[in-house]
Design a protein around this motif. Structure first.
Motif, PDB file in Angstrom:
ATOM      1  N   VAL A   1       0.877  -1.159   0.000  1.00 46.90           N
ATOM      2  CA  VAL A   1       0.000   0.000   0.000  1.00 46.90           C
ATOM      3  C   VAL A   1       0.923   1.219   0.000  1.00 46.90           C
ATOM      4  CG1 VAL A   1      -1.859   1.233   1.169  1.00 46.90           C
ATOM      5  CG2 VAL A   1      -1.748  -1.282   1.295  1.00 46.90           C
ATOM      6  N   PRO A   2       1.280   1.687  -1.208  1.00 45.47           N
ATOM      7  CA  PRO A   2       2.140   2.866  -1.293  1.00 45.47           C
ATOM      8  C   PRO A   2       1.388   4.090  -0.772  1.00 45.47           C
ATOM      9  CG  PRO A   2       2.121   1.655  -3.368  1.00 45.47           C
ATOM     10  CD  PRO A   2       1.012   1.110  -2.520  1.00 45.47           C
ATOM     11  N   TRP A   3       2.092   4.926  -0.009  1.00 45.36           N
ATOM     12  CA  TRP A   3       1.460   6.114   0.554  1.00 45.36           C
ATOM     13  C   TRP A   3       2.425   7.289   0.475  1.00 45.36           C
ATOM     14  CZ3 TRP A   3       3.451   8.717   4.760  1.00 45.36           C
ATOM     15  CH2 TRP A   3       4.462   8.059   5.466  1.00 45.36           C
ATOM     16  N   ARG A   4       1.833   8.478   0.537  1.00 43.22           N
ATOM     17  CA  ARG A   4       2.620   9.712   0.559  1.00 43.22           C
ATOM     18  C   ARG A   4       1.781  10.797   1.219  1.00 43.22           C
ATOM     19  NH1 ARG A   4       2.310  11.595  -5.846  1.00 43.22           N
ATOM     20  NH2 ARG A   4       0.141  12.307  -5.763  1.00 43.22           N
ATOM     21  N   ARG A   5       2.443  11.868   1.564  1.00 46.38           N
ATOM     22  CA  ARG A   5       1.752  13.032   2.120  1.00 46.38           C
ATOM     23  C   ARG A   5       1.373  13.954   0.967  1.00 46.38           C
ATOM     24  NH1 ARG A   5      -0.188  11.792   6.739  1.00 46.38           N
ATOM     25  NH2 ARG A   5       1.334  10.762   8.037  1.00 46.38           N
TER      26      ARG A   5
ATOM     27  N   LEU B   1      10.121  -0.503   2.257  1.00 48.81           N
ATOM     28  CA  LEU B   1       9.146  -1.222   3.068  1.00 48.81           C
ATOM     29  C   LEU B   1       8.984  -0.571   4.429  1.00 48.81           C
ATOM     30  CD1 LEU B   1      10.011  -4.985   2.492  1.00 48.81           C
ATOM     31  CD2 LEU B   1       8.134  -3.682   1.504  1.00 48.81           C
ATOM     32  N   GLY B   2       7.743  -0.438   4.815  1.00 43.02           N
ATOM     33  CA  GLY B   2       7.406  -0.012   6.157  1.00 43.02           C
ATOM     34  C   GLY B   2       6.881  -1.217   6.915  1.00 43.02           C
TER      35      GLY B   2
ATOM     36  N   TYR C   1       1.244  -8.039   2.558  1.00 46.44           N
ATOM     37  CA  TYR C   1       1.332  -6.634   2.171  1.00 46.44           C
ATOM     38  C   TYR C   1       2.167  -5.846   3.174  1.00 46.44           C
ATOM     39  CZ  TYR C   1      -2.723  -7.340  -0.898  1.00 46.44           C
ATOM     40  OH  TYR C   1      -3.582  -7.769  -1.874  1.00 46.44           O
ATOM     41  N   TRP C   2       2.754  -4.766   2.682  1.00 45.89           N
ATOM     42  CA  TRP C   2       3.494  -3.836   3.520  1.00 45.89           C
ATOM     43  C   TRP C   2       3.043  -2.417   3.224  1.00 45.89           C
ATOM     44  CZ3 TRP C   2       5.378  -8.439   2.054  1.00 45.89           C
ATOM     45  CH2 TRP C   2       6.087  -9.180   2.990  1.00 45.89           C
ATOM     46  N   ALA C   3       3.106  -1.570   4.248  1.00 52.83           N
ATOM     47  CA  ALA C   3       3.017  -0.133   4.015  1.00 52.83           C
ATOM     48  C   ALA C   3       4.302   0.236   3.280  1.00 52.83           C
ATOM     49  CB  ALA C   3       2.926   0.620   5.342  1.00 52.83           C
ATOM     50  N   MET C   4       4.207   1.089   2.269  1.00 50.72           N
ATOM     51  CA  MET C   4       5.381   1.418   1.464  1.00 50.72           C
ATOM     52  C   MET C   4       5.502   2.919   1.298  1.00 50.72           C
ATOM     53  SD  MET C   4       5.378  -1.413  -1.504  1.00 50.72           S
ATOM     54  CE  MET C   4       6.166  -2.978  -1.196  1.00 50.72           C
TER      55      MET C   4
ATOM     56  N   LEU D   1      -7.141  -3.194   4.249  1.00 43.05           N
ATOM     57  CA  LEU D   1      -5.738  -2.784   4.312  1.00 43.05           C
ATOM     58  C   LEU D   1      -5.593  -1.308   4.678  1.00 43.05           C
ATOM     59  CD1 LEU D   1      -4.263  -4.640   1.222  1.00 43.05           C
ATOM     60  CD2 LEU D   1      -3.678  -5.044   3.621  1.00 43.05           C
ATOM     61  N   LEU D   2      -6.546  -0.488   4.268  1.00 42.69           N
ATOM     62  CA  LEU D   2      -6.492   0.935   4.607  1.00 42.69           C
ATOM     63  C   LEU D   2      -6.559   1.156   6.113  1.00 42.69           C
ATOM     64  CD1 LEU D   2      -8.678   2.566   1.841  1.00 42.69           C
ATOM     65  CD2 LEU D   2      -6.216   2.788   2.154  1.00 42.69           C
ATOM     66  N   ASP D   3      -7.404   0.376   6.786  1.00 41.65           N
ATOM     67  CA  ASP D   3      -7.472   0.474   8.247  1.00 41.65           C
ATOM     68  C   ASP D   3      -6.123   0.113   8.854  1.00 41.65           C
ATOM     69  OD1 ASP D   3     -10.157   1.194   8.175  1.00 41.65           O
ATOM     70  OD2 ASP D   3     -10.845  -0.878   8.385  1.00 41.65           O
TER      71      ASP D   3
END
Length: 141
Positions: free
Chosen positions: A16-20, A70-71, A91-94, A131-133
């Motif tokens: 789950v790629p994320w950014r600000r 990877l987070g 899955y990983w937070a990325m 996964l968002l939770d």
């Protein structure tokens, strides 16, 4: 099939790629797969000899054109694939470190950076919404 005659478990990994966002809010990356006409997070099967983590980073890069770190690991999922085989996905937070540019293809024809509420509306499968939770918890939100 394994020696007992049961189908082998299909192993896949993704993230789950994320950014600000510019406003400080959270955005996640979702991809559209034309073959299934679905929206999901990038993932794919492990190559022979590949670790779960290596596969997750590779698949996100191949499908979305982004380089990630990877987070925390998020909750995985197990289900039967379209051929009836058991499938396990981790899955990983990325965290995104580089955007190499996106090239639409046969596997993924569109990617979108969206807020979590928009992702919930777009994502096809309840397991992806879950996964968002997990991402929110992993990021302390």
């Amino acid at each position: 099939m394994d020696q007992a005659g049961s189908p082998e478990v299909v192993r896949a990994a993704g993230g789950v790629p994320w950014r600000r966002a510019a406003d400080g809010g959270l955005e996640v990356l979702v991809v559209h797969r034309p073959r299934y006409d679905d929206w999901s997070f990038p993932k794919g099967k492990l190559d022979p000899g590949e670790t779960w983590e290596q596969a997750a980073v590779r698949e996100v890069w191949e499908e979305a054109g982004i380089v990630t770190v990877l987070g925390p690991e998020l909750a995985g999922t197990e289900y039967r694939d379209r051929h009836g085989r058991p499938k396990q996905v981790r899955y990983w937070a990325m965290d995104v470190t580089e955007d190499s540019g996106f090239e639409p293809g046969d596997e993924v024809d569109e990617r979108r950076w969206v807020t979590p509420p928009v992702a919930v509306a777009l994502l096809t499968y309840p397991r992806d919404r879950d996964l968002l939770d997990g991402l929110g918890e992993a990021l302390g939100r």
